[in-house]
Motif scaffolding. Structure first.
Motif, short mmCIF file in Angstrom:
data_model
loop_
_atom_site.label_atom_id
_atom_site.label_comp_id
_atom_site.label_asym_id
_atom_site.label_seq_id
_atom_site.Cartn_x
_atom_site.Cartn_y
_atom_site.Cartn_z
N VAL A 1 0.84 -1.20 0.00
CA VAL A 1 0.00 0.00 0.00
C VAL A 1 0.87 1.24 0.00
O VAL A 1 1.71 1.44 0.88
CB VAL A 1 -0.95 0.00 1.21
CG1 VAL A 1 -1.71 1.32 1.29
CG2 VAL A 1 -1.92 -1.17 1.13
N VAL B 1 -7.01 -1.09 5.25
CA VAL B 1 -5.56 -1.21 5.11
C VAL B 1 -4.91 0.12 5.45
O VAL B 1 -5.58 1.16 5.50
CB VAL B 1 -5.16 -1.64 3.68
CG1 VAL B 1 -5.75 -2.99 3.34
CG2 VAL B 1 -5.58 -0.59 2.66
N ASP C 1 1.21 -1.68 4.32
CA ASP C 1 0.69 -3.05 4.39
C ASP C 1 1.02 -3.82 3.12
O ASP C 1 0.97 -3.29 2.01
CB ASP C 1 -0.84 -3.04 4.55
CG ASP C 1 -1.28 -2.79 5.97
OD1 ASP C 1 -0.43 -2.76 6.87
OD2 ASP C 1 -2.51 -2.61 6.18
N VAL D 1 -0.39 -6.51 0.65
CA VAL D 1 -1.77 -6.88 0.34
C VAL D 1 -1.83 -7.81 -0.86
O VAL D 1 -1.00 -7.75 -1.76
CB VAL D 1 -2.64 -5.64 0.05
CG1 VAL D 1 -2.83 -4.80 1.32
CG2 VAL D 1 -2.04 -4.78 -1.06
N GLU E 1 -10.82 -0.25 -1.54
CA GLU E 1 -10.23 -1.04 -0.45
C GLU E 1 -10.87 -2.42 -0.30
O GLU E 1 -10.26 -3.35 0.23
CB GLU E 1 -10.34 -0.29 0.87
CG GLU E 1 -11.76 -0.06 1.35
CD GLU E 1 -11.83 0.56 2.74
OE1 GLU E 1 -10.96 0.26 3.59
OE2 GLU E 1 -12.76 1.34 3.00
N LEU F 1 -8.92 -5.63 -1.45
CA LEU F 1 -7.59 -5.88 -0.90
C LEU F 1 -7.67 -6.62 0.44
O LEU F 1 -8.52 -6.32 1.27
CB LEU F 1 -6.84 -4.57 -0.69
CG LEU F 1 -6.59 -3.72 -1.94
CD1 LEU F 1 -5.92 -2.41 -1.57
CD2 LEU F 1 -5.73 -4.49 -2.96
N PRO G 1 -5.09 -7.50 3.55
CA PRO G 1 -3.75 -7.36 4.12
C PRO G 1 -3.30 -8.69 4.72
O PRO G 1 -4.10 -9.42 5.32
CB PRO G 1 -3.94 -6.30 5.21
CG PRO G 1 -5.38 -6.41 5.60
CD PRO G 1 -6.12 -6.82 4.35
N SER H 1 -11.36 -12.33 2.41
CA SER H 1 -10.89 -12.00 3.76
C SER H 1 -10.76 -13.24 4.63
O SER H 1 -9.96 -13.27 5.56
CB SER H 1 -11.84 -11.00 4.42
OG SER H 1 -13.15 -11.54 4.52
#
Length: 363
Positions: free
Chosen positions: A65, A75, A79, A81, A140, A143, A145, A310
């Motif tokens: 990032v 994030v 980070d 990702v 976001e 993504l 992390p 996630s």
């Protein structure tokens, strides 16, 4: 930023200086570390998927990032990702019911402009990402992390090929321990299916592919048997290896109507055939109706390994860290962004398991 742009069917990919759009409050700027060269990228270039150019290629990537919008909470700068190529809105019925891989707004999200070419023309991005570029600006929501020391090129694989294959076995099909599995097509995604089946505890895993390189790679990743469909009838071969029944689970990872029909045939009665390979929008699948009904067979499609990124991306990172999921061995050749046409050519010729584009300074 430099980016690989698809400009026309069967034309060389153009390396251009693309001006990205200004990020909004929920957007994140990511410096790419690595981008996989997926067969789907090739399907853009050869016209199979029928997507209108110009498009920044690449939908399998990982990076760091670089900047975040004012409303970003998922994030932070610095980070590492992994990007998901499934653009999700987070608001439709499917997203609200833990099925983001069939988000109602998937196509709209992938058709959105991502920047401008030197001549001012708007350019979109494969998967709403465009990982074959030095940077990408994305919402976001796509993504995830991850806290890991795995190299960027290995993390990139999780963004598409590994999740699509492993997830098809572990999530979509829910392969059971002690079962028999056949995989038709053993490229990057097919090898990931094989790894997922092995992790699930499948007793017999049969790799079906005409390419000896890929059959060898399949054996190294858990396949117990291999079938060359150019030398024998794969349906009969799989039945012979499974006591005459057929496979409990069979996965099609080629993307052709004839191999889908073949995969259904080599699945046992009351077994499950899983279709993963992407086909042209003009193609239809034809199967033997009476055999399908009398055999009480289950046919399902798997898109993005039925992933909830996630949840699943960290899971696959952990499997790799524990040595249960081989990511490093999936990468055959490495290229710079300027060599993208060479990478696509090697992919088209079946010379690689996965070609990887690495960016300078990536870690």
């Amino acid at each position: 930023m430099k980016a690989a742009v698809f400009v026309g069917v069967n034309e060389p990919v153009s390396i251009e200086d693309v001006t990205p759009l200004d990020p909004g409050p929920n957007d994140v700027v990511v410096r790419l570390g690595a981008s996989g060269v997926c067969h789907s990228d090739l399907s853009f270039v050869d016209g199979t998927l029928g997507f209108p150019p110009p498009v920044i290629l690449g939908h399998e990537g990982a990076g760091t990032v670089e900047a975040v919008g004012s409303a970003v909470s998922r994030v932070k700068v610095g980070d590492r990702v992994i990007a998901s190529f499934v653009t999700t809105c987070g608001e439709c019925w499917f997203c609200q019911h833990e099925q983001p891989f069939v988000c109602s707004n998937l196509i709209a999200g992938q058709m959105a402009p991502h920047g401008a070419r030197p001549n001012g023309d708007a350019v979109t991005a494969v998967g709403g990402l465009g990982t074959m570029a030095e940077f990408m600006t994305v919402n976001e929501s796509v993504l995830v992390p991850v806290q890991t020391d795995l190299p960027m090129e290995q993390l990139a694989l999780i963004g598409c090929g590994v999740t699509t294959g492993v997830g098809a076995a572990l999530v979509t099909a829910d392969v059971q321990a002690g079962s028999t599995v056949a995989v038709v097509g053993c490229g990057g995604v097919g090898l990931s299916v094989i790894q997922g089946a092995r992790i699930a505890g499948a007793e017999r895993i049969i790799a079906v592919d005409p390419n000896p390189l890929k059959r060898e790679a399949a054996a190294a990743r858990g396949a117990t048997d291999s079938v060359d469909p150019t030398g024998v009838d794969p349906i009969e071969a799989v039945r012979e290896l499974t006591g005459g029944r057929g496979a409990d689970y069979a996965f099609e990872v080629v993307g052709r109507p004839e191999t889908v029909a073949q995969t259904v045939e080599l699945t046992r009665p009351n077994g499950t055939a899983v279709v993963i390979g992407a086909m042209s929008p003009t193609e239809f699948i034809s199967i033997h109706g009476l055999g399908f009904i009398y055999g009480a067979k289950h046919i399902v499609a798997s898109f993005s390994g039925s992933a909830i990124p996630s949840r699943d991306f960290p899971r696959y990172v952990k499997l790799a860290e524990e040595g249960k999921l081989d990511l490093a061995g999936m990468i055959s050749r490495r290229y710079s962004l300027d060599q993208v046409n060479e990478a696509l050519d090697a992919t088209a010729k079946g010379e690689v398991l996965r070609a990887m584009i690495n960016f300078d300074g990536a870690s």
